[in-house]
Design an enzyme around this catalytic site. Sequence first.
Site, PDB file in Angstrom:
ATOM      1  N   TRP A 198       0.855  -1.179   0.000  1.00 43.70           N
ATOM      2  CA  TRP A 198       0.000   0.000   0.000  1.00 43.70           C
ATOM      3  C   TRP A 198       0.904   1.246   0.000  1.00 43.70           C
ATOM      4  O   TRP A 198       1.912   1.293   0.688  1.00 43.70           O
ATOM      5  CB  TRP A 198      -0.910  -0.001   1.251  1.00 43.70           C
ATOM      6  CG  TRP A 198      -1.644   1.297   1.388  1.00 43.70           C
ATOM      7  CD1 TRP A 198      -2.686   1.731   0.639  1.00 43.70           C
ATOM      8  CD2 TRP A 198      -1.328   2.348   2.303  1.00 43.70           C
ATOM      9  NE1 TRP A 198      -3.054   2.991   1.026  1.00 43.70           N
ATOM     10  CE2 TRP A 198      -2.245   3.399   2.051  1.00 43.70           C
ATOM     11  CE3 TRP A 198      -0.368   2.512   3.308  1.00 43.70           C
ATOM     12  CZ2 TRP A 198      -2.226   4.601   2.777  1.00 43.70           C
ATOM     13  CZ3 TRP A 198      -0.352   3.700   4.025  1.00 43.70           C
ATOM     14  CH2 TRP A 198      -1.278   4.719   3.755  1.00 43.70           C
ATOM     15  N   ASP A 366     -14.979  10.109   0.143  1.00 40.37           N
ATOM     16  CA  ASP A 366     -15.621   9.270   1.161  1.00 40.37           C
ATOM     17  C   ASP A 366     -16.220  10.100   2.311  1.00 40.37           C
ATOM     18  O   ASP A 366     -15.587  11.048   2.774  1.00 40.37           O
ATOM     19  CB  ASP A 366     -14.521   8.340   1.709  1.00 40.37           C
ATOM     20  CG  ASP A 366     -15.086   7.224   2.554  1.00 40.37           C
ATOM     21  OD1 ASP A 366     -16.305   7.166   2.742  1.00 40.37           O
ATOM     22  OD2 ASP A 366     -14.266   6.401   3.012  1.00 40.37           O
ATOM     23  N   LYS A 475     -15.482   8.260  -8.727  1.00 43.39           N
ATOM     24  CA  LYS A 475     -14.300   7.514  -8.277  1.00 43.39           C
ATOM     25  C   LYS A 475     -14.835   6.235  -7.650  1.00 43.39           C
ATOM     26  O   LYS A 475     -15.513   6.276  -6.623  1.00 43.39           O
ATOM     27  CB  LYS A 475     -13.526   8.353  -7.261  1.00 43.39           C
ATOM     28  CG  LYS A 475     -12.301   7.673  -6.649  1.00 43.39           C
ATOM     29  CD  LYS A 475     -11.568   8.690  -5.767  1.00 43.39           C
ATOM     30  CE  LYS A 475     -10.451   8.101  -4.949  1.00 43.39           C
ATOM     31  NZ  LYS A 475      -9.915   9.082  -3.983  1.00 43.39           N
ATOM     32  N   TRP A 476     -14.580   5.109  -8.282  1.00 39.56           N
ATOM     33  CA  TRP A 476     -15.095   3.800  -7.846  1.00 39.56           C
ATOM     34  C   TRP A 476     -13.979   3.128  -7.047  1.00 39.56           C
ATOM     35  O   TRP A 476     -13.019   2.643  -7.620  1.00 39.56           O
ATOM     36  CB  TRP A 476     -15.487   2.971  -9.064  1.00 39.56           C
ATOM     37  CG  TRP A 476     -16.032   1.607  -8.796  1.00 39.56           C
ATOM     38  CD1 TRP A 476     -15.433   0.595  -8.102  1.00 39.56           C
ATOM     39  CD2 TRP A 476     -17.284   1.081  -9.245  1.00 39.56           C
ATOM     40  NE1 TRP A 476     -16.229  -0.521  -8.095  1.00 39.56           N
ATOM     41  CE2 TRP A 476     -17.372  -0.256  -8.789  1.00 39.56           C
ATOM     42  CE3 TRP A 476     -18.346   1.592  -9.994  1.00 39.56           C
ATOM     43  CZ2 TRP A 476     -18.464  -1.074  -9.067  1.00 39.56           C
ATOM     44  CZ3 TRP A 476     -19.430   0.773 -10.267  1.00 39.56           C
ATOM     45  CH2 TRP A 476     -19.489  -0.546  -9.803  1.00 39.56           C
ATOM     46  N   ASP A 477     -14.162   3.093  -5.758  1.00 43.46           N
ATOM     47  CA  ASP A 477     -13.104   2.607  -4.866  1.00 43.46           C
ATOM     48  C   ASP A 477     -13.377   1.168  -4.439  1.00 43.46           C
ATOM     49  O   ASP A 477     -14.500   0.672  -4.550  1.00 43.46           O
ATOM     50  CB  ASP A 477     -13.030   3.535  -3.641  1.00 43.46           C
ATOM     51  CG  ASP A 477     -11.645   3.600  -3.037  1.00 43.46           C
ATOM     52  OD1 ASP A 477     -10.821   2.705  -3.314  1.00 43.46           O
ATOM     53  OD2 ASP A 477     -11.381   4.562  -2.282  1.00 43.46           O
ATOM     54  N   MET A 478     -12.356   0.519  -3.890  1.00 45.95           N
ATOM     55  CA  MET A 478     -12.489  -0.863  -3.412  1.00 45.95           C
ATOM     56  C   MET A 478     -11.381  -1.032  -2.384  1.00 45.95           C
ATOM     57  O   MET A 478     -10.218  -1.167  -2.752  1.00 45.95           O
ATOM     58  CB  MET A 478     -12.287  -1.778  -4.618  1.00 45.95           C
ATOM     59  CG  MET A 478     -12.642  -3.210  -4.432  1.00 45.95           C
ATOM     60  SD  MET A 478     -11.323  -4.096  -3.615  1.00 45.95           S
ATOM     61  CE  MET A 478     -11.798  -5.757  -3.897  1.00 45.95           C
ATOM     62  N   ASN A 479     -11.765  -0.970  -1.092  1.00 47.66           N
ATOM     63  CA  ASN A 479     -10.745  -0.757  -0.074  1.00 47.66           C
ATOM     64  C   ASN A 479     -10.388  -1.941   0.804  1.00 47.66           C
ATOM     65  O   ASN A 479      -9.900  -1.746   1.912  1.00 47.66           O
ATOM     66  CB  ASN A 479     -11.145   0.414   0.824  1.00 47.66           C
ATOM     67  CG  ASN A 479     -10.759   1.736   0.196  1.00 47.66           C
ATOM     68  OD1 ASN A 479      -9.721   1.829  -0.455  1.00 47.66           O
ATOM     69  ND2 ASN A 479     -11.584   2.750   0.361  1.00 47.66           N
ATOM     70  N   CYS A 525     -10.202   2.789  -8.522  1.00 45.93           N
ATOM     71  CA  CYS A 525      -9.307   3.027  -7.391  1.00 45.93           C
ATOM     72  C   CYS A 525      -9.436   1.816  -6.482  1.00 45.93           C
ATOM     73  O   CYS A 525     -10.492   1.189  -6.438  1.00 45.93           O
ATOM     74  CB  CYS A 525      -9.791   4.290  -6.667  1.00 45.93           C
ATOM     75  SG  CYS A 525      -8.960   4.632  -5.103  1.00 45.93           S
ATOM     76  N   ASP A 547      -2.212   5.932  -3.043  1.00 43.24           N
ATOM     77  CA  ASP A 547      -2.607   6.903  -2.019  1.00 43.24           C
ATOM     78  C   ASP A 547      -1.446   7.804  -1.644  1.00 43.24           C
ATOM     79  O   ASP A 547      -1.625   8.814  -0.966  1.00 43.24           O
ATOM     80  CB  ASP A 547      -3.121   6.176  -0.765  1.00 43.24           C
ATOM     81  CG  ASP A 547      -4.593   5.812  -0.911  1.00 43.24           C
ATOM     82  OD1 ASP A 547      -5.258   6.383  -1.790  1.00 43.24           O
ATOM     83  OD2 ASP A 547      -5.072   4.953  -0.147  1.00 43.24           O
TER      84      ASP A 547
HETATM   85  C1  GLA Z   1      -8.966   4.899  -0.509  1.00 44.56           C
HETATM   86  C2  GLA Z   1      -8.609   5.807  -1.667  1.00 44.56           C
HETATM   87  C3  GLA Z   1      -8.449   7.221  -1.181  1.00 44.56           C
HETATM   88  C4  GLA Z   1      -9.721   7.677  -0.505  1.00 44.56           C
HETATM   89  C5  GLA Z   1     -10.085   6.723   0.620  1.00 44.56           C
HETATM   90  C6  GLA Z   1     -11.438   7.027   1.188  1.00 44.56           C
HETATM   91  O1  GLA Z   1      -7.892   4.746   0.331  1.00 44.56           O
HETATM   92  O2  GLA Z   1      -7.463   5.369  -2.292  1.00 44.56           O
HETATM   93  O3  GLA Z   1      -8.111   8.074  -2.227  1.00 44.56           O
HETATM   94  O4  GLA Z   1     -10.750   7.730  -1.450  1.00 44.56           O
HETATM   95  O5  GLA Z   1     -10.103   5.374   0.163  1.00 44.56           O
HETATM   96  O6  GLA Z   1     -11.792   6.162   2.200  1.00 44.56           O
END
Ligand code: GLA
Length: 729
Positions: A198, A366, A475-479, A525, A547
């Site tokens: 990360w 977010d 921005k389609w995120d996946m965390n 993302c 990030d």
């Molecule tokens: C991820 C994304 C960040 C941000 C956070 C929000 O880490 O990479 O840019 O959007 O989620 O929780």
Amino acid sequence: MGISYIEKKKIFQMDTENTTYLIGLSPEGYVGHIYYGRRLKGEGSNYLLRMNEAPYTPSVNQREKSSFLDFFPTEYPTGGIGDYRESCLDVRNERGSIGSELFFKSYHIRKGKDGLEGLPASFGSEKDVETLEILCEDSILGLAVTLSYSAFEKCDIITRSVKVKNIGEQHLKLEKVYSACLDMDNKEFEMLTLAGSWARERCIQRGKIRFGKQLVSSVKGESSHQEHPFMALVTEGTAQETGEVYAMNFIYSGNFIAQTEMSQFGNIRMVMGIHSDYFCWNLRPGETFQAPEAVLAYSAEGLGRMTRNFHDFYREHLIRSPYKYGKRPVLINNWEATYFDFDSEKLLGIAREAKKAGIEMLVMDDGWFGKRNFDDSSLGDWTVNEEKITSGLPDLVEKVNKIGLKFGIWFEPEMISPDSELYRKHPDWAIQIAGRCPSQSRAQYVLDLSRPEAADYAYRCVADILNSAPIAYVKWDMNRQLCDIGSSYLDKESQGELLHRYMLGVYRMQERLVQEFPDLLLENCSGGGARFDPGMLYYSPQIWCSDDVDALERLKIQEGTALIYPLSSIGAHVGDCPNHIVGRNTPFETRGHVALAGTFGYELDITKIGEEERGQIPGQVEIYHKYQELVQKGDYYRLASWSMEKPYDCWEVAAKDASCALVTYIQVLAQPNMHSRVIYLRGLEDGGQYRLEGTEEVYSGEELMKCGYLIPSEKGDFRSWLYCFIRCD
Ligand code: GLA
């Protein structure tokens, strides 16, 4: 050019502008790999199959069939029958045994190329690409396997995919179906891969190949921060302009393996495909399984040629978005500006200040939905939090639009928080193993996207929000990564399908999104850059790269990313200082120059940064507008690498017609007692005259490329310079 079958020699020849790929059929009907490399001007032949190295050839001597199979260079090795190297296909029959053997049945050559059902895939017109399909069968299993090859002439790219069909009577289980294999003699290869974590994704690593297996892979349910679905074998000493490169990249975003194996005889097998761990696909009579596409690139002119071929290929034949060559609005994202602590007023304050500086879009990250004031709740509850967005989303968007900015929004549609209305209502929609408490990561679970109603719900949430206001960007995120691989939707026989079905679910959702909202600018993302892969590029023209927006860390990350992916796809922003992740201070100007080698935007609170820095933004935005087309469409050259060897970093983007070139030079560490340095440009016209923008200095293209350009050595770490050379004759 193109693809042909040479009947008398029983070989298939695929030619691109600078490469040739040869496949041969053995007397028994095995499909063998003969050659991949520099373009042959004439017809190839099949002696490299070594079929005369009896006594092993099965048609001559069945006694030593296993010895034959364990050496024969094959196009698609099957497991369980005597080739002990890595197999690409493992099939379990109804009685529980694994074993398959493929023999040539027929072939088909045609212009153009089809898509792959449910999967992202490259495309091209009948002028760009020809396709060869080789149909093989295992008559004992009742299995038909189609090996597809598409030769993209101009980009020197060959793509491969595999389709498996049950044409028999028994219920088969596919325990492994890779997409590509290259059997070659070893040329003292080194292996080059991209590795990271990360906030430090895709750093280049390289080392000598040893006997046995060396691999990179992911079983995390995504292509991942740590490893990347890419592998290149390069001859010793390969540099930007010299050396041979055999590369594979995977158009897929889930579990993968990329592996090289040096056998007992010193030859090499390189494979790529969906990882077989946690994978088992039921193939009932009449059913078909489609494996994703692998992209093969061969370059006899070093890494630079490979890079430019990949860039051209992805821009021309994979990215579909109308923004592919369109100007992306300069955005400001509020994540590092506010984290979860924002409301409409704060966002509007940022928007007003951003407008003054020439920024064109505000992205609300977010924290705008459910009760989400921290990262531990509400994923799945995609309704606007009206305590924060006080007069509702349409009103906020309207106000931002009135200020003169477009509006963008963040989603994480694939997730479900344990603390959410959605989870309370549908705990069985989370991926989990029955009877076992699933592991949380960032306090969240993953939605089971093999379950159609869960995928449909998540999609509708996104679409409803987009239909509620004029939103220009998502921005389609996946965390988080996947574990506890179990589904309460799938039956016991089908649990091994979950990870791939999950990916198919993601692709289906994104396909719906781009079809329903064709003008939307989509940025993928995943916790930064954990899903920066060709699969995602099929849906979104850009992907958040990392990030970590520290300019220095980004040099490594963007160098590794740009080794394969065009600059137009690399999400890059100017961040705040001290940088939130590493605490480093770098000049604002340098941060701008580094972000310019990507999509360009801001990730800071413009209302809080110093006057001096804020004052630089209009100039940076102007530079972006001036050069973005060149950066988006040009040829990328890596001139020097800080991460590998030098106290400085340098890259160039040259226009395809050699009319101009933009050079970015970063002096990472100042050195005492130094003179100016020479940088050798690329991609110019030898006889052309080039003026350095903003000066009266004129050089010939030949001089700039052969003798070089002098870059002064000045005081100060992390300093940077842009040089634009424009043809003036
Ligand atoms: C991820 C994304 C960040 C941000 C956070 C929000 O880490 O990479 O840019 O959007 O989620 O929780």
